[in-house]
Scaffold this motif. Sequence first.
Motif, PDB file in Angstrom:
ATOM      1  N   GLU A 310     -28.555 -50.914 -77.539  1.00 28.99           N
ATOM      2  CA  GLU A 310     -28.829 -52.338 -77.688  1.00 28.99           C
ATOM      3  C   GLU A 310     -29.396 -52.910 -76.390  1.00 28.99           C
ATOM      4  O   GLU A 310     -28.893 -52.622 -75.302  1.00 28.99           O
ATOM      5  CB  GLU A 310     -27.556 -53.095 -78.068  1.00 28.99           C
ATOM      6  CG  GLU A 310     -27.040 -52.800 -79.468  1.00 28.99           C
ATOM      7  CD  GLU A 310     -27.912 -53.434 -80.543  1.00 28.99           C
ATOM      8  OE1 GLU A 310     -28.540 -54.471 -80.255  1.00 28.99           O
ATOM      9  OE2 GLU A 310     -27.970 -52.878 -81.654  1.00 28.99           O
ATOM     10  N   ALA A 311     -30.431 -53.746 -76.521  1.00 29.46           N
ATOM     11  CA  ALA A 311     -31.058 -54.329 -75.341  1.00 29.46           C
ATOM     12  C   ALA A 311     -30.080 -55.168 -74.531  1.00 29.46           C
ATOM     13  O   ALA A 311     -30.055 -55.095 -73.294  1.00 29.46           O
ATOM     14  CB  ALA A 311     -32.259 -55.169 -75.753  1.00 29.46           C
ATOM     15  N   ALA A 312     -29.272 -55.982 -75.208  1.00 32.85           N
ATOM     16  CA  ALA A 312     -28.348 -56.857 -74.489  1.00 32.85           C
ATOM     17  C   ALA A 312     -27.384 -56.046 -73.626  1.00 32.85           C
ATOM     18  O   ALA A 312     -27.126 -56.376 -72.462  1.00 32.85           O
ATOM     19  CB  ALA A 312     -27.576 -57.731 -75.472  1.00 32.85           C
ATOM     20  N   THR A 313     -26.852 -54.971 -74.183  1.00 35.36           N
ATOM     21  CA  THR A 313     -25.932 -54.104 -73.432  1.00 35.36           C
ATOM     22  C   THR A 313     -26.638 -53.451 -72.256  1.00 35.36           C
ATOM     23  O   THR A 313     -26.112 -53.408 -71.137  1.00 35.36           O
ATOM     24  CB  THR A 313     -25.376 -53.011 -74.361  1.00 35.36           C
ATOM     25  OG1 THR A 313     -24.691 -53.624 -75.456  1.00 35.36           O
ATOM     26  CG2 THR A 313     -24.425 -52.094 -73.619  1.00 35.36           C
ATOM     27  N   ALA A 314     -27.841 -52.941 -72.506  1.00 34.53           N
ATOM     28  CA  ALA A 314     -28.582 -52.259 -71.453  1.00 34.53           C
ATOM     29  C   ALA A 314     -28.968 -53.216 -70.333  1.00 34.53           C
ATOM     30  O   ALA A 314     -28.868 -52.868 -69.143  1.00 34.53           O
ATOM     31  CB  ALA A 314     -29.830 -51.604 -72.038  1.00 34.53           C
ATOM     32  N   LEU A 315     -29.400 -54.429 -70.676  1.00 37.69           N
ATOM     33  CA  LEU A 315     -29.805 -55.393 -69.656  1.00 37.69           C
ATOM     34  C   LEU A 315     -28.642 -55.746 -68.735  1.00 37.69           C
ATOM     35  O   LEU A 315     -28.803 -55.843 -67.510  1.00 37.69           O
ATOM     36  CB  LEU A 315     -30.348 -56.660 -70.318  1.00 37.69           C
ATOM     37  CG  LEU A 315     -31.715 -56.551 -70.984  1.00 37.69           C
ATOM     38  CD1 LEU A 315     -32.049 -57.841 -71.721  1.00 37.69           C
ATOM     39  CD2 LEU A 315     -32.799 -56.252 -69.954  1.00 37.69           C
ATOM     40  N   ILE A 316     -27.462 -55.938 -69.321  1.00 38.63           N
ATOM     41  CA  ILE A 316     -26.289 -56.274 -68.510  1.00 38.63           C
ATOM     42  C   ILE A 316     -25.919 -55.114 -67.605  1.00 38.63           C
ATOM     43  O   ILE A 316     -25.651 -55.292 -66.403  1.00 38.63           O
ATOM     44  CB  ILE A 316     -25.109 -56.666 -69.422  1.00 38.63           C
ATOM     45  CG1 ILE A 316     -25.411 -57.983 -70.143  1.00 38.63           C
ATOM     46  CG2 ILE A 316     -23.821 -56.775 -68.606  1.00 38.63           C
ATOM     47  CD1 ILE A 316     -24.423 -58.322 -71.227  1.00 38.63           C
ATOM     48  N   ALA A 317     -25.910 -53.908 -68.153  1.00 38.97           N
ATOM     49  CA  ALA A 317     -25.565 -52.733 -67.349  1.00 38.97           C
ATOM     50  C   ALA A 317     -26.562 -52.521 -66.219  1.00 38.97           C
ATOM     51  O   ALA A 317     -26.177 -52.239 -65.074  1.00 38.97           O
ATOM     52  CB  ALA A 317     -25.506 -51.496 -68.248  1.00 38.97           C
ATOM     53  N   LEU A 318     -27.833 -52.646 -66.507  1.00 33.59           N
ATOM     54  CA  LEU A 318     -28.856 -52.482 -65.475  1.00 33.59           C
ATOM     55  C   LEU A 318     -28.707 -53.553 -64.398  1.00 33.59           C
ATOM     56  O   LEU A 318     -28.801 -53.266 -63.196  1.00 33.59           O
ATOM     57  CB  LEU A 318     -30.242 -52.544 -66.108  1.00 33.59           C
ATOM     58  CG  LEU A 318     -30.669 -51.309 -66.901  1.00 33.59           C
ATOM     59  CD1 LEU A 318     -31.785 -51.644 -67.874  1.00 33.59           C
ATOM     60  CD2 LEU A 318     -31.122 -50.202 -65.954  1.00 33.59           C
ATOM     61  N   ASP A 319     -28.477 -54.784 -64.824  1.00 32.62           N
ATOM     62  CA  ASP A 319     -28.339 -55.882 -63.860  1.00 32.62           C
ATOM     63  C   ASP A 319     -27.131 -55.666 -62.950  1.00 32.62           C
ATOM     64  O   ASP A 319     -27.199 -55.886 -61.732  1.00 32.62           O
ATOM     65  CB  ASP A 319     -28.219 -57.207 -64.610  1.00 32.62           C
ATOM     66  CG  ASP A 319     -28.272 -58.397 -63.674  1.00 32.62           C
ATOM     67  OD1 ASP A 319     -29.193 -58.467 -62.831  1.00 32.62           O
ATOM     68  OD2 ASP A 319     -27.386 -59.273 -63.775  1.00 32.62           O
ATOM     69  N   LEU A 320     -26.017 -55.237 -63.537  1.00 30.77           N
ATOM     70  CA  LEU A 320     -24.818 -54.988 -62.732  1.00 30.77           C
ATOM     71  C   LEU A 320     -25.049 -53.868 -61.725  1.00 30.77           C
ATOM     72  O   LEU A 320     -24.437 -53.837 -60.657  1.00 30.77           O
ATOM     73  CB  LEU A 320     -23.632 -54.652 -63.639  1.00 30.77           C
ATOM     74  CG  LEU A 320     -23.078 -55.813 -64.460  1.00 30.77           C
ATOM     75  CD1 LEU A 320     -22.015 -55.325 -65.433  1.00 30.77           C
ATOM     76  CD2 LEU A 320     -22.503 -56.896 -63.537  1.00 30.77           C
ATOM     77  N   ASP A 321     -25.955 -52.950 -62.052  1.00 30.56           N
ATOM     78  CA  ASP A 321     -26.286 -51.858 -61.138  1.00 30.56           C
ATOM     79  C   ASP A 321     -27.471 -52.187 -60.245  1.00 30.56           C
ATOM     80  O   ASP A 321     -28.008 -51.306 -59.564  1.00 30.56           O
ATOM     81  CB  ASP A 321     -26.581 -50.575 -61.925  1.00 30.56           C
ATOM     82  CG  ASP A 321     -25.334 -49.728 -62.104  1.00 30.56           C
ATOM     83  OD1 ASP A 321     -24.643 -49.479 -61.114  1.00 30.56           O
ATOM     84  OD2 ASP A 321     -25.053 -49.327 -63.254  1.00 30.56           O
ATOM     85  N   GLY A 322     -27.895 -53.461 -60.262  1.00 30.87           N
ATOM     86  CA  GLY A 322     -28.914 -53.896 -59.318  1.00 30.87           C
ATOM     87  C   GLY A 322     -30.342 -53.713 -59.746  1.00 30.87           C
ATOM     88  O   GLY A 322     -31.248 -53.746 -58.918  1.00 30.87           O
TER      89      GLY A 322
END
Length: 391
Positions: A310-322
Amino acid sequence: METGPRTYLDHNATAPVRPEVAEAVARALLDLPGNASSIHREGQAARAAVETARARIAALAGTAPGSVVFTSGGTEAANAALSGGLRRRDGPAPTRLIVGATEHPCVLAGHRFAPEATDLIPVDRRGVIDLAWLEARLGALAGEGVLLSVQAANNETGVVQPLDAVVALARRHGGALVHSDAVQAAGRLPLEAATSGLDALSLSAHKFAGPKGVGALVLAPGLTLDPVFHRGGGQEARLRGGTENVAGLVGAGVAAEIAGRAQAEEARRLAGLRDALEAGIRARAPDAVVFGEGAERLPNTACFAVPGLEAATALIALDLDGVAVSSGSACASGKVGRSTVLAAMGVPAALAAGALRVSLGWNSRPSDVDRFLAVFDRLISSLYKRRERAA
């Protein structure tokens, strides 16, 4: 969890300003206090700076400075072109509008034509417009005044449209006017070749590393439009009243000059990074789908999805990892929703819900691709483990 500097891979939303641009804006704020419409020396200095910026942006667009009308951005420029008042000086305004199905919202929702006077050009699975459909529709509308709007390159997929063929069809069928949203193409494609023969095109400085809030509408000789603001001063040849954003225009001019000079080399460099990125995605997720594959695309743009991610999940994970990427257009109130672009391309809703867009730019380096792939690898490993447990 994020450690160290962030990796910014969302240049199609906004490209970070170049240091030279920031310095030029700061100098203009300090050194150009006058109003560009004033006749004193300070006003004349501001006017000279505005006209230098106009010439630089005209050079990027492959046109004459007198063709450039400054706006607050690409949205205002497109809205002005599609307001119903764009016309040849010796002719009436168009009564019909035909637009591509994958256009930016500033085109799809920013015009003033009635629904019954508006047609959408369908696209194929790659996102390229159907020229046969367009030719047939133009033939059916023979004798009516038609305005066409087809983007130079898509903001989500990077797919480049065949503008030369669109212009040829318009000329063959009654001389329809042709506007193009060239916001994503500026600085990434040789714009003069890509937009040859257009009647109008829209630009936005923050896409080619200039300041936000500065754009332009470029009009071909012999074209005019109704004023954007009906009350105010006579700036921009009386087409767009209001005191000019001198510092912003100075920065936009510097950005345009750099973008034009660096375009060919940057295109080769960014295409190499994009290809490495997509190869890395496929190595980790063989079932990944790259949207627009098989069509000509911007060298900096990769839009893809992995079934089940899911895009929403991936975007949050990527953002948290910088790592900053996008799920598509940045002009939808910051929400992750179904893409009208992918829907028009026939992409199933479940797959489109996972679409991610990585867009590279002037400050992107191989290490940025490596960092994205490292975070993506963790996301995919987690996804595949869940699949194994479910099986």
